[in-house]
Design an enzyme around this catalytic site. Sequence first.
Site, mmCIF file in Angstrom:
data_model
loop_
_atom_site.group_PDB
_atom_site.id
_atom_site.type_symbol
_atom_site.label_atom_id
_atom_site.label_comp_id
_atom_site.label_asym_id
_atom_site.label_seq_id
_atom_site.Cartn_x
_atom_site.Cartn_y
_atom_site.Cartn_z
ATOM 1 C CD1 TRP A 134 40.382 -77.087 125.799
ATOM 2 C CD2 TRP A 134 41.279 -75.400 127.146
ATOM 3 N NE1 TRP A 134 41.512 -77.521 126.264
ATOM 4 C CE2 TRP A 134 41.982 -76.601 127.122
ATOM 5 C CE3 TRP A 134 41.524 -74.405 128.054
ATOM 6 C CZ2 TRP A 134 43.148 -76.705 128.217
ATOM 7 C CZ3 TRP A 134 42.570 -74.495 128.729
ATOM 8 C CH2 TRP A 134 43.086 -75.574 128.811
ATOM 9 C CG HIS A 135 39.755 -71.485 129.652
ATOM 10 N ND1 HIS A 135 40.315 -71.206 128.175
ATOM 11 C CD2 HIS A 135 41.129 -71.118 130.340
ATOM 12 C CE1 HIS A 135 41.657 -70.748 128.238
ATOM 13 N NE2 HIS A 135 42.134 -70.791 129.418
ATOM 14 N N GLY A 136 36.005 -73.346 130.179
ATOM 15 C CA GLY A 136 35.038 -74.101 131.077
ATOM 16 C C GLY A 136 33.687 -74.103 130.332
#
Lengths: 311, 468
Positions: free
Chosen positions: B322-324
């Site tokens: 989700w972060h990257g």
Amino acid sequence: MKQFIKKILLFSLPIIVGLTIIFFTNTDREFCYNYIKGDCDTRGKLFYKRIETKSVGVDYLFVGSSKTMNGINDGLIEDSLNKYSKNKLRLYNAGYCRFGRNLDFLLCKEFSKNNNLKKIFVEVRADESTTSHPMFAFLANSREILQGIPALNGKITSEIYNHSLMNLNYLRCELNLEKKEKNKYKLELHGYNNIDRVMEKELLEEFYKEELNKNKTIDKDALEYRYSRFYLSRIKKLCDKKNIELNFIFMPSFGNTTKLPAFKEEYEQWGKVIVGPDSIFNNKSYWKDVAHFNTAGATAFSNFLAKELAR
Amino acid sequence: MIFNTIEFVIFLLVVFALYWSFFNKSNTRQNILLLFAGYFFYAWWSWKFLFMFIGTSLIDFYAAQKIEKHEEPGKRKFFLILSITGNLSVLLFFKYYNFFVTEFANLIGSNPDNLTLQIILPLGISFYTFQAMAYTIDVYRKTAPAEKNLLTYLCYSSFFPQMLSGPIERANHLMPQFNRRREFKYTQAAKGLELMLFGFFKKVVLADNLAVIADRGFASPENYGSGDLIIATLCFTFQIYCDFSGYTDIARGVARLFGFELIKNFNNPYFAQNINEFWRRRHISLSTWFRDYLYIPLGGNKKSKLRTSINIIFVFAISGLWHGASRTFLAWGLYHGILSALNRLFNFKFDLPKPVKITFTFLIVALGLIFFRAVNMENAYEVMGKIFHSEFSLLKIFLGISRLKLFLLFTALAVVFILERINEINPGYFQNLFAKKLIKYSAYYYAVILILLLGVYDNTPNFIYFQF
């Protein structure tokens, strides 16, 4: 709500006063030249060295954009002029990337401080520039920045911000929060920047055709020229005050499709306008790109200038 | 528009003035202004993506209406899937297309350059899609009503203080606030400004200065020894906290200026005594999102120990991604997933003093953040390798930074952590302390002076979480 706004204003007042003081603080000149963001080929630092080295001196100064920087070989002209003269002249090319008459004015002012300038040569192009130079915020003092307001400087807010930021950084250095950089550059007698590259002839021709087809009608009374006119008149005033001869050098792009600068009559009221021959501007081997001379072009153009100046 | 820019300050002043004057008559007027402000705020970055944003918002609004209207499970599920597909397809395409295509091409030995696309990641996409999905899922589960008023829903999805980097709000908390007229409350607005000041301080004084040190270490680990790289890693650990919690403080502060309360997203995570507690304290809105909408639907801890562990690791892996879209974020997620699963499986209970447990948890978190910060896995391995195997060198990483600045920076960092801890243990402490005007205004001015003297303003560094 009123109480809230009143308290915010009261709270902000000392901060606004502090920021105003920071904006009006006069910063050390060496710091300003070192601080320039996006300095073009470290020229700002080299200019500072040249301005501050009083023993060398400058007699003839060239100001303008990268066209001047790449197109006028000050060393070559200097040698040529000094060959038969007893009084040795010192020439300096202070051309700087991008446009802005306010920087031209500022450099004329800076170089005239420690030097006994005899002549100033200001670059003129087919059209006149309309906006402030990006470097102006760093090199001008706060008063000079505010002087641009009546002349409708569209970049005034960013200039105030950048200038304040520079002064804030100076304060940080004074408080030992940041390390102050020293100008470590060696003195360079001349400012010409040569580029030994030849642009493809097909691309030059393509550009020439496009330029010919462009509608070049310029509304000389348009408000957007007010800013440049304001600083050109200040250059003139400075020259009058210091008894310096003001000249203009026409630096068109390849092919010289306009033949003359749009504001020629106006420039002629203030000084001589030097226009080079088409044989130089039309020579396809003299350009590194459509707007800048390469080494061969700069040599040819400088030889022409040397003859003009020797007259 | 970034919070730490002049443009945002001007924007905020204009919207604030209009909100409490011309648009103050009713909540509809207030909402109309907030909606335009939200869209302007987003369009400042890209007006093209604004249309996509409005499009997905409309799909979610109508899907939620239909879910509530129908009683048949099949139809309800259909509209839920429609909403989730709308959000996930946008998210998957813009954020993960290139990542998965590259991984797939590498797997089959093909050249990924032929398959990847030049894609610009829409700002805040991970945040607003998650908030939108939470809404439709809540309506489906009947834990939140479907909003009948389109204006209210569009305001909820585009509330500018939190639309780009959260906190990821729940419909039950934020939506009702749009349905009542907000009245100006002096204390709430003043507290909002106080939070904003604190947030700016954490961002421009702490995070952006710590970034300078962390960036040196991660940009060229070959130039530094173990000691310096440990310092760089620790600096990044504090940087990311100050950056993100600073952003959240500003967002919550701005919301308060308009009469809204956003949820708390951080609760002193670096004082956690184990990794599970850490996740209950850090990025709370995302952690609870994954708990409620992924972990529990997967079975949570209601099934076998092995299944629970797999669920935990899976959820953390997704959280990492989700972060990257990169292997480093996946590795960071897996690292936390495995640690959390082990912690739950063996229920580690060490009879150690609190400070030791806190320090130990902090160091484990810091080690994991190497994956988060590294530009790729090679960079992460190099930093880790040098920390554990290279010669000890210290303080080279501080070269060129004045001692006074370092002293002020680390003192301010310590003060911030102590103050936040005091506020957690004794929430009324600062209220009593700040009742004395001299103390309150001295603290404010001290913060302003440090923001001016130590703040980083060159090239205006972005908030780390803006890229997600």
